[in-house]
Design a protein around this motif. Structure first.
Motif, PDB file in Angstrom:
ATOM      1  N   PRO A  54      -0.586  27.137  -0.549  1.00  0.00           N
ATOM      2  CA  PRO A  54      -0.739  25.803  -1.142  1.00  0.00           C
ATOM      3  C   PRO A  54      -0.781  24.693  -0.105  1.00  0.00           C
ATOM      4  O   PRO A  54      -1.382  23.643  -0.327  1.00  0.00           O
ATOM      5  N   GLY A  55      -0.141  24.913   1.059  1.00  0.00           N
ATOM      6  CA  GLY A  55      -0.206  23.919   2.123  1.00  0.00           C
ATOM      7  C   GLY A  55      -1.626  23.724   2.616  1.00  0.00           C
ATOM      8  O   GLY A  55      -2.030  22.618   2.985  1.00  0.00           O
ATOM      9  N   TRP A  56      -2.406  24.796   2.620  1.00  0.00           N
ATOM     10  CA  TRP A  56      -3.811  24.694   3.013  1.00  0.00           C
ATOM     11  C   TRP A  56      -4.613  23.918   1.978  1.00  0.00           C
ATOM     12  O   TRP A  56      -5.604  23.270   2.311  1.00  0.00           O
ATOM     13  N   ALA A  90      -4.163  20.428   2.884  1.00  0.00           N
ATOM     14  CA  ALA A  90      -4.918  20.104   4.097  1.00  0.00           C
ATOM     15  C   ALA A  90      -6.401  19.942   3.811  1.00  0.00           C
ATOM     16  O   ALA A  90      -7.036  18.972   4.251  1.00  0.00           O
ATOM     17  N   GLU A  91      -6.990  20.875   3.074  1.00  0.00           N
ATOM     18  CA  GLU A  91      -8.442  20.786   2.854  1.00  0.00           C
ATOM     19  C   GLU A  91      -8.792  19.640   1.904  1.00  0.00           C
ATOM     20  O   GLU A  91      -9.852  19.025   2.057  1.00  0.00           O
ATOM     21  N   ASN A  92      -7.901  19.293   0.988  1.00  0.00           N
ATOM     22  CA  ASN A  92      -8.150  18.118   0.156  1.00  0.00           C
ATOM     23  C   ASN A  92      -8.038  16.827   0.976  1.00  0.00           C
ATOM     24  O   ASN A  92      -8.750  15.853   0.709  1.00  0.00           O
ATOM     25  N   SER A  93      -7.163  16.832   1.974  1.00  0.00           N
ATOM     26  CA  SER A  93      -7.058  15.675   2.860  1.00  0.00           C
ATOM     27  C   SER A  93      -8.317  15.533   3.713  1.00  0.00           C
ATOM     28  O   SER A  93      -8.804  14.414   3.945  1.00  0.00           O
ATOM     29  N   VAL A  94      -8.853  16.658   4.190  1.00  0.00           N
ATOM     30  CA  VAL A  94     -10.113  16.631   4.948  1.00  0.00           C
ATOM     31  C   VAL A  94     -11.234  16.080   4.088  1.00  0.00           C
ATOM     32  O   VAL A  94     -12.027  15.227   4.516  1.00  0.00           O
TER      33      VAL A  94
END
Length: 454
Positions: free
Chosen positions: A183-185, A188-192
């Motif tokens: 879930p941490g990824w 991260a990918e939503n932040s990107v």
């Protein structure tokens, strides 16, 4: 250990600097993980649900910033067309992804060596179908809405179809990362994605591109897909296949996927058709009041949905703990929701006043009712997730169909009588009418014996 040549150096003199840099990077990574561990609960069920909720909040917050900047950088007409085009694209993507996001969350944890194949199959099926749906929409634009004729330009139309197909994969990759306990990824990918679409939006405005809003969205999706799927396919999937090599793919996946998709269509209809009922019954101004109240109130629904995704993953991994985990989600999410409901109910007039006096005047009671409806929705959502984990397909579809019928039926009856507040009453009444029998007859879905979860 890497050699100095592999690191781009020319000799042994570079090694201390490289080692020092690597050591700092490791210490920074350890510090970040330690900080996150201190803030978030240690229990995987709750921690993963919180991380998914954070990802949703990032999307919501940056999405609001995206449109705020768009109103400053683009003409109002361009913003209106861009919003309509993206709304259409997201609706088509939700139809085209066939609810395979929930399917991956349910079956990837137990897919063993079939994990990569299952992910790629879902990608190809959903992207292909979404592209077909998008092309059909473009062909029907003259009949449906002439205001989106600009999408029929070959270049813009291609971007529209590609963005629709890409968004289905964007949704599915979140489901895959969630299912593989990353879930941490997802955060991260939503932040990107969030950062990329704002940068590309600015670039489009600087170049005076009329389709800059749509193109920025499509470009950000491409960047996010490349980053997330590199991590997914090169790290998460191989690790999962090694750790779960003895697991075999469960049978009859197609029947499950079809039934789950039918149920999701009922749920999506309840969410998407009420605004149309408000628009057709009360007009555009009242529709605006409803839409803003719904956007705010729906945040509470998202919290429950994210906790439910975490519940399904953990239930598949440890089916003997399903009842305990479901009760944990009910208690924990109930406390979170209670706090959120109190804040929204008490602060509704002032929250809506930020958007204009009309929103506060006409939407306060509506927002309060929608916030209150999130509490019985918790029972409904947890029941759906438990049934999904246990593959109780008939009851799974029946619950979502009942919610759809109750919400739309009550809204259609109450809107002419109570105005926009009637939509809030419809949601609260429908959720209570579903939650009450679920609590009374909880032994029908929340039993102490471990159900089928393979």
């Amino acid at each position: 250990m890497y050699t100095s040549q592999e690191l781009g150096g020319s000799g042994t003199a570079d090694m201390p600097d490289s080692s020092h840099t690597s050591g700092r990077r490791r210490r920074l990574t350890t510090a970040v993980r330690t900080g996150i561990a201190r803030v978030l609960p240690s229990e995987p069920l709750v921690r993963n649900g919180h991380l998914l909720a954070i990802s949703s909040l990032i999307n919501a917050g940056v999405g609001s910033l995206f449109w705020l900047l768009a109103t400053h950088w683009y003409d109002d007409a361009v913003v209106g067309l861009g919003y309509s085009a993206l709304s259409a694209s997201l609706l088509l993507a939700n139809i085209g992804q066939l609810n395979l996001n929930d399917f991956l969350i349910r079956f990837l944890p137990c897919s063993g060596r079939q994990t990569r194949k299952l992910v790629l199959t879902c990608y190809s099926v959903s992207a292909s179908w979404s592209a077909v749906v998008a092309v059909a929409f473009l062909a029907l634009i003259p009949v449906l809405t002439s205001g989106l004729d600009f999408l029929r330009d070959p270049t813009v139309g291609f971007c529209f179809v590609a963005a629709t197909a890409a968004y289905t994969i964007f949704v599915l990759q979140d489901g895959a990362l969630t299912a593989l306990s990353r879930p941490g990824w997802v955060v991260a990918e939503n932040s990107v994605f969030a950062a990329a679409k704002i940068l590309l939006l600015a670039a489009g405005a600087a170049l005076a591109l009329q389709s800059g809003i749509l193109l920025s969205w499509a470009g950000a999706l491409l960047i996010s897909l490349l980053v997330a799927n590199y991590l997914l396919m090169r790290r998460a999937v191989p690790h999962h296949e090694r750790e779960n090599a003895q697991m075999a793919r469960p049978p009859r996946l197609l029947g499950y996927a079809a039934a789950d998709y039918v149920g999701s269509l009922f749920r999506m209809a309840a969410y998407t058709l009420v605004p149309l009922l408000v628009l057709n019954t009360l007009g555009a101004a009242q529709s605006a009041y409803f839409s803003l109240a719904w956007i705010i109130g729906y945040v509470l629904f998202l919290v429950v949905r994210n906790m439910g995704s975490s519940l399904v993953v953990e239930a598949v991994r440890r089916p003997e703990q399903l009842v305990e985990q479901a009760l944990r989600v009910l208690r924990h999410s109930g406390m979170l929701l209670a706090g959120g409901v109190v804040v929204i109910v008490a602060g509704a007039p002032w929250i809506l006043a930020l958007f204009g006096a009309g929103y506060s005047e006409h939407g306060t009671n509506l927002l309060r009712l929608l916030a209150l409806s999130a509490l019985p929705n918790l029972v409904f959502s947890v029941a759906v997730d438990v049934l999904r984990a246990r593959r109780r397909l008939r009851l799974l579809v029946g619950l979502q169909a009942a919610l759809c019928v109750l919400v739309l039926g009550l809204a259609g009856f109450l809107l002419p009588v109570m105005g926009v507040t009637g939509a809030g009453v419809a949601w609260l009444a429908a959720e209570c009418l579903i939650a009450a029998p679920l609590l009374i007859w909880r032994s029908r879905w929340l039993v102490t014996t471990s159900g089928r979860t393979s």
